[in-house]
Motif scaffolding. Structure first.
Motif, short mmCIF file in Angstrom:
data_model
loop_
_atom_site.label_atom_id
_atom_site.label_comp_id
_atom_site.label_asym_id
_atom_site.label_seq_id
_atom_site.Cartn_x
_atom_site.Cartn_y
_atom_site.Cartn_z
N VAL A 63 -46.54 -5.69 -15.15
CA VAL A 63 -46.01 -6.38 -13.98
C VAL A 63 -46.00 -5.41 -12.80
O VAL A 63 -45.59 -4.25 -12.95
CB VAL A 63 -44.57 -6.90 -14.26
CG1 VAL A 63 -43.99 -7.56 -13.03
CG2 VAL A 63 -44.58 -7.85 -15.45
N ASP A 78 -46.26 -9.73 -9.71
CA ASP A 78 -47.52 -10.27 -10.24
C ASP A 78 -47.80 -9.68 -11.62
O ASP A 78 -47.56 -8.50 -11.86
CB ASP A 78 -48.71 -9.90 -9.34
CG ASP A 78 -48.86 -10.86 -8.16
OD1 ASP A 78 -48.13 -11.86 -8.11
OD2 ASP A 78 -49.71 -10.58 -7.29
N ARG A 79 -48.34 -10.52 -12.52
CA ARG A 79 -48.77 -10.02 -13.84
C ARG A 79 -50.24 -9.63 -13.70
O ARG A 79 -51.07 -10.42 -13.26
CB ARG A 79 -48.60 -11.12 -14.89
CG ARG A 79 -47.13 -11.52 -15.08
CD ARG A 79 -47.00 -12.89 -15.71
NE ARG A 79 -47.46 -12.90 -17.09
CZ ARG A 79 -48.55 -13.51 -17.51
NH1 ARG A 79 -49.33 -14.16 -16.67
NH2 ARG A 79 -48.88 -13.49 -18.78
N VAL A 135 -55.48 -9.97 -11.52
CA VAL A 135 -54.31 -10.83 -11.68
C VAL A 135 -54.55 -11.74 -12.88
O VAL A 135 -55.62 -12.35 -13.03
CB VAL A 135 -54.03 -11.65 -10.41
CG1 VAL A 135 -52.89 -12.64 -10.64
CG2 VAL A 135 -53.69 -10.72 -9.24
N PRO A 137 -54.17 -15.03 -15.04
CA PRO A 137 -53.88 -16.43 -14.72
C PRO A 137 -52.52 -16.87 -15.28
O PRO A 137 -52.10 -16.41 -16.34
CB PRO A 137 -55.00 -17.22 -15.40
CG PRO A 137 -56.07 -16.23 -15.65
CD PRO A 137 -55.42 -14.89 -15.80
N GLU A 138 -51.89 -17.78 -14.56
CA GLU A 138 -50.59 -18.30 -14.97
C GLU A 138 -50.70 -18.92 -16.36
O GLU A 138 -51.67 -19.62 -16.65
CB GLU A 138 -50.15 -19.38 -13.97
CG GLU A 138 -48.65 -19.43 -13.78
CD GLU A 138 -48.27 -20.42 -12.69
OE1 GLU A 138 -47.41 -21.27 -12.96
OE2 GLU A 138 -48.86 -20.34 -11.58
N GLY A 139 -49.74 -18.66 -17.19
CA GLY A 139 -49.73 -19.27 -18.52
C GLY A 139 -50.48 -18.48 -19.57
O GLY A 139 -50.39 -18.77 -20.76
N HIS A 297 -62.75 -12.03 -14.35
CA HIS A 297 -62.23 -13.30 -13.81
C HIS A 297 -62.83 -14.49 -14.58
O HIS A 297 -62.13 -15.42 -14.95
CB HIS A 297 -62.57 -13.44 -12.32
CG HIS A 297 -61.71 -12.59 -11.45
ND1 HIS A 297 -60.35 -12.80 -11.33
CD2 HIS A 297 -62.00 -11.54 -10.67
CE1 HIS A 297 -59.85 -11.89 -10.52
NE2 HIS A 297 -60.82 -11.11 -10.10
N GLU A 301 -60.69 -17.07 -17.05
CA GLU A 301 -60.69 -18.51 -16.83
C GLU A 301 -61.14 -19.26 -18.09
O GLU A 301 -60.58 -20.30 -18.45
CB GLU A 301 -61.61 -18.88 -15.65
CG GLU A 301 -60.96 -18.64 -14.30
CD GLU A 301 -59.65 -19.42 -14.14
OE1 GLU A 301 -59.67 -20.65 -14.16
OE2 GLU A 301 -58.59 -18.75 -14.01
N ARG A 304 -58.30 -19.15 -20.51
CA ARG A 304 -57.23 -20.06 -20.06
C ARG A 304 -57.60 -21.52 -20.36
O ARG A 304 -56.76 -22.31 -20.77
CB ARG A 304 -57.02 -19.88 -18.54
CG ARG A 304 -55.78 -20.56 -17.99
CD ARG A 304 -55.68 -20.39 -16.49
NE ARG A 304 -56.80 -20.98 -15.75
CZ ARG A 304 -56.95 -22.26 -15.50
NH1 ARG A 304 -56.03 -23.13 -15.89
NH2 ARG A 304 -58.00 -22.71 -14.84
#
Ligand SMILES: [Zn+2]
Ligand SMILES: [Zn+2]
Length: 348
Positions: A63, A78-79, A135, A137-139, A297, A301, A304
């Motif tokens: 973090v 930010d993670r 960064v 991704p969320e989740g 990236h 994705e 995710r």
């Protein structure tokens, strides 16, 4: 703060060093996990890999704790993943879409370059946050994101190869890099993926990663593979992900005429190529090295979205002070996981 310093072969030390402070353009990350990479284990076991002192750890996630003046790519909280390539962003390779071959990257890569402070520590300082922080991704849990380094290598190798929908692929080596290569080749549209490893305990993971056939690289295994590839006289692309010259010889043997051999593994020993034997086949020998930030990236994705699976990568968490014990256990095979994750700050 606590950190693990590398002094040389079989010489790691838990030390107390200053917690870093973010200067202008810099970022401090609080480390949640850092993967113990094969490179680190190699440097622990063999001379000549790192001939310098450093704090290890190039597979960190955590973090953002502090951002210096002028930083816009990340914010506190930010993670992020912290890792190679530590490319310079301004040389010819960087400016032509090949930051992974940046000649300036090596000395700057955290946990690899001489004197750098990697993520075997409570905090890590990123001097080039635009280039070395991704960064998450969320989740996406840290446990998945921390695999970026081992997955990125095979992902890049398959993208760099000429593999096309319907082609056959052979992968030598079902370690972490090989498994990522197997899955990438299958996702890229390989018709048949044949994998090899001397270690039978890896075979199930290779099947779980999408391999259609997994063999030991024995005479019998090679014969079975050639029978499966008989229509084209070999595979369209053979990937060497074992880091061993006998695996490279096997990859060339199973390559079809005009096919491609993609060399991912690294072996310090010389390898003999006989042009009179290989030339008439017009083999395309190519090398693949690490990955680019853009590919991370893409990979994140795909993870995710559930396209790229990570459940075959077994992990084991361990406190910072157990690193030496873990490296020895993995070397001896008493611990058999895809990644040992160090937890410098406990569970975050
Ligand atoms: Zn690594
Ligand atoms: Zn560069």
């Amino acid at each position: 703060m606590r950190a693990i310093k590398y002094h040389g072969v079989q010489d790691l030390e838990l030390v107390n060093i200053e917690k870093p402070v973010a200067g202008p353009g810099q970022v401090v990350v609080k480390v949640a996990y850092c993967g113990v990479c094969g490179t680190d284990m190699h440097a622990y076991n063999h001379p000549g890999i790192f001939n310098w002192e450093l704090v290890l750890g190039h597979e960190g996630v955590g973090v953002v704790e502090e951002v210096g003046e002028g930083v816009t790519c990340v914010k506190v909280g930010d993670r992020v993943a912290v890792g190679p390539p530590g490319d310079c962003g301004s040389c010819y390779s960087c400016n032509t879409g090949h930051p992974n071959t940046c000649a300036n990257a090596f000395p700057n890569t955290l946990g690899i370059g001489p004197g750098t402070q990697g993520a075997y520590a409570e905090y890590v300082l990123s001097k080039f946050p635009e280039n070395e922080l991704f960064v998450i991704p969320e989740g996406m849990p840290f446990e998945q994101a921390v695999l970026f380094d081992l997955l990125g290598v095979g992902f890049h190798a398959v993208r760099r190869s000429e593999l096309k929908l319907g082609d056959n692929a052979v992968i030598f080596g079902c370690g972490s890099i090989g498994l990522g290569t197997i899955q990438s080749a299958k996702l890229a549209g390989a018709r048949t993926v044949i994998a090899f490893d001397t270690n039978i305990s890896t075979h199930k993971r290779a099947y779980d990663s999408g391999a259609d056939y997994v063999f030991e690289p024995t005479e019998e295994g090679m014969k079975k593979a050639m029978e499966l590839l008989a229509h084209e006289g070999g595979a369209h692309v053979c990937y060497e992900a074992a880091g061993h010259s006998t695996a490279l010889a096997g990859a060339i043997e199973l390559c079809m005429p005009n096919g491609q051999v993609m060399i991912i593994g690294s072996d310090g020993r010389p390898f003999e190529l006989v042009s009179a034997a290989l030339g008439p086949m017009e083999y395309d020998l190519k090398f693949s090295f690490t990955y680019t930030k853009e590919e991370i990236h893409q990979l994140f994705e795909m993870i995710r979205m559930g396209t790229f699976k990570t459940d075959m990568f077994q992990i084991l968490k361990a406190p910072l002070e157990d690193v030496e014990k873990m490296i020895v256990a993995q070397t001896q095979g008493t611990v058999d996981v895809a990644r040992v994750l160090l937890t410098p700050n406990g569970e975050m």
